[in-house]
Design an enzyme around this catalytic site. Structure first.
Site, PDB file in Angstrom:
ATOM      1  CG  HIS A 116      -1.714   1.181   1.473  1.00 12.27           C
ATOM      2  ND1 HIS A 116      -3.081   1.220   1.269  1.00 12.27           N
ATOM      3  CD2 HIS A 116      -1.374   2.420   1.920  1.00 12.27           C
ATOM      4  CE1 HIS A 116      -3.538   2.421   1.577  1.00 12.27           C
ATOM      5  NE2 HIS A 116      -2.521   3.179   1.984  1.00 12.27           N
ATOM      6  CD  GLU A 117       1.818   3.486   3.670  1.00  9.59           C
ATOM      7  OE1 GLU A 117       2.110   4.589   3.169  1.00  9.59           O
ATOM      8  OE2 GLU A 117       0.752   3.280   4.280  1.00  9.59           O
TER       9      GLU A 117
ATOM     10  CD  GLU B  67      -4.822   6.040   2.461  1.00 11.34           C
ATOM     11  OE1 GLU B  67      -4.782   4.987   3.104  1.00 11.34           O
ATOM     12  OE2 GLU B  67      -3.815   6.633   2.062  1.00 11.34           O
TER      13      GLU B  67
ATOM     14  CG  HIS C 148       0.259   6.086  -0.547  1.00 12.74           C
ATOM     15  ND1 HIS C 148      -0.816   6.720  -1.121  1.00 12.74           N
ATOM     16  CD2 HIS C 148      -0.186   5.572   0.631  1.00 12.74           C
ATOM     17  CE1 HIS C 148      -1.875   6.599  -0.322  1.00 12.74           C
ATOM     18  NE2 HIS C 148      -1.518   5.899   0.742  1.00 12.74           N
TER      19      HIS C 148
END
Length: 379
Positions: free
Chosen positions: A138-139, A189, A142
């Site tokens: 997930h990061e 997100e 980003h």
């Protein structure tokens, strides 16, 4: 990126996506909200000013001095996950990752020139290996999408707004940009959740991670299907008053609600778009320069139109009815707010399948806010 740059390999075989563009997993709402943000009056001026003023060097020194940097010698299992995630998404440079002492489960990706990933001890202790792998992905998502820059500015402006709250109108101007940034970040997100699924390639682990953020480390007391049923109940329940309250509840938050995020991720995992990515058919970064802005707008518009059309949320149904030429607006508003029955009134506000609306929010992928706390510190 060459295979040789990653000495560690995933603990089980996972597909890799060479040259993948963030367009492959970006949620349409993410792209459209970012476009809207960039059109906000004064945003360009603020962005350019802060890009040169933000103390990024100080930020890096802070984490270097007061957190534990992940490496082969420290938190080696997290270092393996980070390199695996960068390998799978073909991120050219592995960003530094730090573990910060904080009992609250949280993670974030910040930085202007280069992204930095920070995870808290609360998160590391809460999640198992597969769940944590999804968070790291997930990061990294980003970072690949370039979200870190806007996230850093959001953190800075939020703190600045608190400091200048006593100045007449000063806080109002800053909060207008902060509100727009939060709206975009909630949508971003959803994109990063998809990146986490591409990295972990284990939907149940992604679901468990979100469920643990909501309810803690009590898996024997929780059930993923029941958790997703909560999202359906949230989306379709209540009347128009509840729809307005949902909007008011989400405005101060930086993240969508966890149940909604879980439902959105599961929905995407069942689409043809996701299967095409897994089969190796996805947009490449070297094609990004040829991407049509008009096509992006069209895709975003189609997404919102479909959301309004299929949603059973009372407000979304009202918008759809109005757009479809349904009768008297005043009568519909009166009936739905007062709960008056009628075929065209409150009766239509009850029940229905889960919506694909993405304005919901949950503190963060990886953050659960304290009562009354500003939730702007999350992944």
């Amino acid at each position: 990126m060459t295979d040789a740059s990653h000495e560690s390999v995933p603990s089980r075989h996972r597909k890799r996506f060479p040259g993948i563009s963030s367009r492959a997993y970006e949620h349409p709402a993410d792209r459209s909200a970012l476009v809207a943000l960039r059109k906000l009056s004064g945003f360009d001026t603020v962005f350019k000013a802060l890009s040169g003023l933000l103390p990024e060097r100080s930020l890096r020194l802070l984490f270097l001095s007061d957190s534990v940097r992940v490496s082969d010698a420290q938190f080696a299992h997290l270092n393996d996950m980070l390199r695996d995630a960068c390998y799978i998404l073909d991120l050219e440079k592995v960003p530094p990752m730090y573990v910060s002492q904080d009992p609250r489960p949280n993670a974030m990706c910040i930085g202007l020139d280069e992204p930095i990933i920070v995870v808290t001890t609360g998160l590391v202790e809460l999640l198992d290996e597969e769940e944590m792998r999804a968070v790291v992905g997930h990061e990294v998502g980003h970072a690949l999408s370039g979200h870190a820059v806007y996230r850093t500015i959001l953190l800075f402006l939020t703190n600045l707004a608190l400091k200048v709250a006593w100045i007449p109108l000063g806080n109002v101007a800053i909060m207008a940009i902060v509100t727009a940034l939060r709206e975009w970040f909630r949508k971003s997100e959803l994109s990063a959740d998809r990146a986490g699924l591409l990295v972990g390639q284990d939907l149940r682990a992604s679901m468990r991670g979100l469920m643990k953020i909501a309810g803690g480390n009590h898996l024997h007391e929780m059930n993923v299907d029941a958790f997703l049923a909560q999202a359906e109940e949230y989306e379709k329940g209540g009347d128009l008053r509840d729809s307005v309250l949902k909007i008011l509840n989400v405005l101060p938050r930086s993240h969508p609600f966890t149940t909604v995020r879980a439902a959105e991720l599961k929905k995407w995992s069942e689409t043809r778009d996701f299967q095409r990515v897994m089969d190796g058919h996805y947009p490449r970064r070297d094609e990004d320069k040829d991407t049509s802005v008009t096509d992006s707008f069209r895709e975003s518009a189609a997404h919102y139109a479909d959301t309004v059309r299929t949603s059973k949320d009372p407000l979304m149904k009202l918008v759809g009815d109005i757009a479809g030429g349904a009768g008297d607006l005043g009568g519909k508003l009166r009936d739905r707010f007062t709960g008056a029955g009628g075929a065209g009134g409150g009766g239509a506000a009850k029940g229905g399948p889960a919506s694909s609306d993405t304005t919901g929010g949950s503190e963060g992928t990886w953050r659960r806010p304290e009562p009354g706390e500003d939730p702007d510190s999350g992944s």
